[in-house]
Enzyme design. Structure first.
Site, mmCIF file in Angstrom:
data_model
loop_
_atom_site.group_PDB
_atom_site.id
_atom_site.type_symbol
_atom_site.label_atom_id
_atom_site.label_comp_id
_atom_site.label_asym_id
_atom_site.label_seq_id
_atom_site.Cartn_x
_atom_site.Cartn_y
_atom_site.Cartn_z
ATOM 1 N N ASP A 166 0.838 -1.195 0.000
ATOM 2 C CA ASP A 166 0.000 0.000 0.000
ATOM 3 C C ASP A 166 0.875 1.248 0.000
ATOM 4 O O ASP A 166 1.564 1.518 0.981
ATOM 5 C CB ASP A 166 -0.910 -0.020 1.233
ATOM 6 C CG ASP A 166 -2.003 1.031 1.191
ATOM 7 O OD1 ASP A 166 -1.987 1.861 0.255
ATOM 8 O OD2 ASP A 166 -2.861 1.023 2.085
ATOM 9 N N HIS B 79 -0.505 4.096 -0.058
ATOM 10 C CA HIS B 79 -1.318 4.896 0.860
ATOM 11 C C HIS B 79 -1.441 6.353 0.438
ATOM 12 O O HIS B 79 -1.727 7.235 1.257
ATOM 13 C CB HIS B 79 -0.727 4.807 2.275
ATOM 14 C CG HIS B 79 -1.753 4.875 3.367
ATOM 15 N ND1 HIS B 79 -1.974 6.013 4.117
ATOM 16 C CD2 HIS B 79 -2.616 3.953 3.847
ATOM 17 C CE1 HIS B 79 -2.920 5.787 5.010
ATOM 18 N NE2 HIS B 79 -3.324 4.531 4.867
ATOM 19 N N GLU C 265 -1.255 -0.851 -4.036
ATOM 20 C CA GLU C 265 -2.468 -0.089 -3.735
ATOM 21 C C GLU C 265 -2.171 1.400 -3.681
ATOM 22 O O GLU C 265 -1.161 1.821 -3.129
ATOM 23 C CB GLU C 265 -3.026 -0.569 -2.397
ATOM 24 C CG GLU C 265 -4.283 0.144 -1.950
ATOM 25 C CD GLU C 265 -4.878 -0.488 -0.707
ATOM 26 O OE1 GLU C 265 -5.565 0.229 0.049
ATOM 27 O OE2 GLU C 265 -4.658 -1.697 -0.470
ATOM 28 N N GLU D 184 -10.425 3.278 -2.386
ATOM 29 C CA GLU D 184 -10.973 3.561 -1.062
ATOM 30 C C GLU D 184 -11.401 5.006 -0.923
ATOM 31 O O GLU D 184 -12.210 5.332 -0.040
ATOM 32 C CB GLU D 184 -9.959 3.213 0.025
ATOM 33 C CG GLU D 184 -8.743 4.121 0.062
ATOM 34 C CD GLU D 184 -7.643 3.586 0.962
ATOM 35 O OE1 GLU D 184 -7.490 4.106 2.078
ATOM 36 O OE2 GLU D 184 -6.953 2.636 0.535
ATOM 37 N N ASP E 210 -14.986 0.918 -0.580
ATOM 38 C CA ASP E 210 -15.211 0.636 0.835
ATOM 39 C C ASP E 210 -16.713 0.632 1.086
ATOM 40 O O ASP E 210 -17.392 1.620 0.826
ATOM 41 C CB ASP E 210 -14.520 1.703 1.687
ATOM 42 C CG ASP E 210 -14.504 1.369 3.155
ATOM 43 O OD1 ASP E 210 -15.585 1.081 3.702
ATOM 44 O OD2 ASP E 210 -13.415 1.413 3.767
ATOM 45 N N HIS F 29 -12.151 -2.540 0.205
ATOM 46 C CA HIS F 29 -11.352 -1.945 1.275
ATOM 47 C C HIS F 29 -12.102 -2.120 2.595
ATOM 48 O O HIS F 29 -13.292 -1.855 2.677
ATOM 49 C CB HIS F 29 -11.179 -0.454 0.960
ATOM 50 C CG HIS F 29 -10.401 0.330 1.941
ATOM 51 N ND1 HIS F 29 -10.988 1.186 2.859
ATOM 52 C CD2 HIS F 29 -9.076 0.433 2.156
ATOM 53 C CE1 HIS F 29 -10.062 1.783 3.578
ATOM 54 N NE2 HIS F 29 -8.882 1.342 3.174
#
Length: 381
Positions: free
Chosen positions: A181, A183, A207, A233, A256, A283
């Protein structure tokens, strides 16, 4: 006629927001509207939704969804869509209980008997990843996810890329598959370098290589690597995902279910993704209701691939983990990297309401940390 009689919500540790919907004949459904760091804003949106839905027929789930989404004039975004998500999950939970069937049965039935899962290791500043991966393997997982980097400058020294490569090497040596990730911490000048450096070690996926507001750059990156890119997400509706699909910018979408309109909307997003041969991996670093909703989608969705699980994630606490508010945590038992399809009615989990009400007496005020670089400039968390 049965109607929605009561809507309540609860801010419970570690950072979750549970929604409780009760009908005039006493059926109770639960959902999760957790929006990390913005729970109070979602609670405000639920106040608005409550005015719309008290007295509404709980069986008219799509009509309720459309009312909440369209009648406020301003649409979409994380706060409103998270509030809708919690309500939507609760209404599906109610309908499943009234009919005595799991939600997946109402979505067309099972396409799989077990759901592949993965768990987090390493925390916000990843460390001791080999030991953590080995512990996850002992718990029954076959795959993990970890943050690729700590905070990173917009343009940083190439030497900063050595640490994430070494971490992935250590995890892969344990025999575990690993999603990495980024992020949203990695900006365009560094993203291509880091993806290229990690690629020889075979990550399961990468990700958020860049944040989702940069679809053109993500599409360019997708054309330069063989690693599957995952994203979603921070996208909240089918309209948000549409451009990514059209550009061929992503291989795996990660809506998500507590942010993207609940079961109803994520089911539609997944169907759109299937038309573009894109996989779905929802997610879910959140609570048991969000995970149960994700499981319903996973069980009934052909292009689902793997499910995130928050068991023991670094955001949780010893007294507020995935199973804390459940009557029976065996529904999420892990065996050989997967969880059996949930069989209970509705969302398939039973919430300990007394524990939720007790925990909500001291509502959380969770906030993510603010990171700054050596020069004092703000960095992505």
């Amino acid at each position: 006629m049965t109607s929605i009689a009561r809507i309540e919500w609860f801010l419970v540790p570690p950072r979750w927001l549970f929604v409780r919907v009760e009908t005039s004949d006493g059926v109770v459904g639960w959902g999760e509207a957790s929006l990390e760091g913005f729970a109070e804003a979602v609670a405000g949106a639920l106040e608005h939704i409550k005015d719309r839905l008290i007295g509404h027929d709980p069986d008219r789930i799509e009509d309720a969804w459309q009312m909440c989404h369209r009648l406020g004039f301003y649409r979409g975004g994380p706060v409103l869509m998270s509030a809708i998500s919690g309500i939507d999950q609760a209404l599906w939970d109610i309908k499943g209980q009234r009919l005595g069937v799991p939600v997946w049965q109402m979505l067309g039935g099972k396409v799989r008997d077990r759901v592949d899962v993965y768990a987090w290791i390493g925390g916000d500043r990843p460390a001791d990843v080999a030991e953590a991966a080995a512990r996850r393997k002992a718990q029954g997982f076959r795959a993990i996810k970890m943050n690729g980097t700590e905070d990173l400058g917009w343009l940083d020294s190439p030497s900063r890329l050595a640490e994430p490569v070494e971490r992935l090497r250590l995890v892969r040596e344990t025999g575990m598959d690993a999603g990495i990730d980024f992020h949203g911490r990695v900006h365009r000048p560094m993203a291509r370098q880091l993806v290229h450096a990690l690629e020889p070690l075979g990550p399961l996926f990468i990700e958020e290589p860049l944040t989702s507001e940069h679809p053109e750059a993500i599409a360019q990156l997708a054309g330069q690597t063989h690693v599957p890119l995952a994203l979603g997400e921070r996208l909240y509706s089918r309209w948000d995902f549409k451009r990514l699909f059209e550009m061929g910018a992503v291989d795996i979408i990660q809506p998500d279910l507590s942010h993207a309109g609940g079961i109803s909307e994520v089911r539609r997003i997944a169907a759109m993704a299937e038309a573009y041969d894109v996989a779905v991996a929802p997610h879910c670093p959140l609570g048991p209701l969000a995970l149960a909703a994700c499981m319903q989608i996973a069980i009934a969705t052909p292009n689902f691939v793997i499910q995130e699980m928050s068991l023991g994630i670094h955001y949780n606490r010893a007294d507020a983990d995935l199973a804390t508010y459940l009557e029976d945590d065996s529904v999420f038992a892990i065996e050989n990297g997967s969880v059996a399809a949930l069989t209970g009615p509705g969302l398939g989990v039973r919430i300990n309401e007394a524990r939720v009400r007790e925990a909500a007496r001291d509502p959380h005020r969770w906030r993510n940390p603010a990171w700054r670089g050596p020069d004092g400039a703000l960095r992505e968390w």
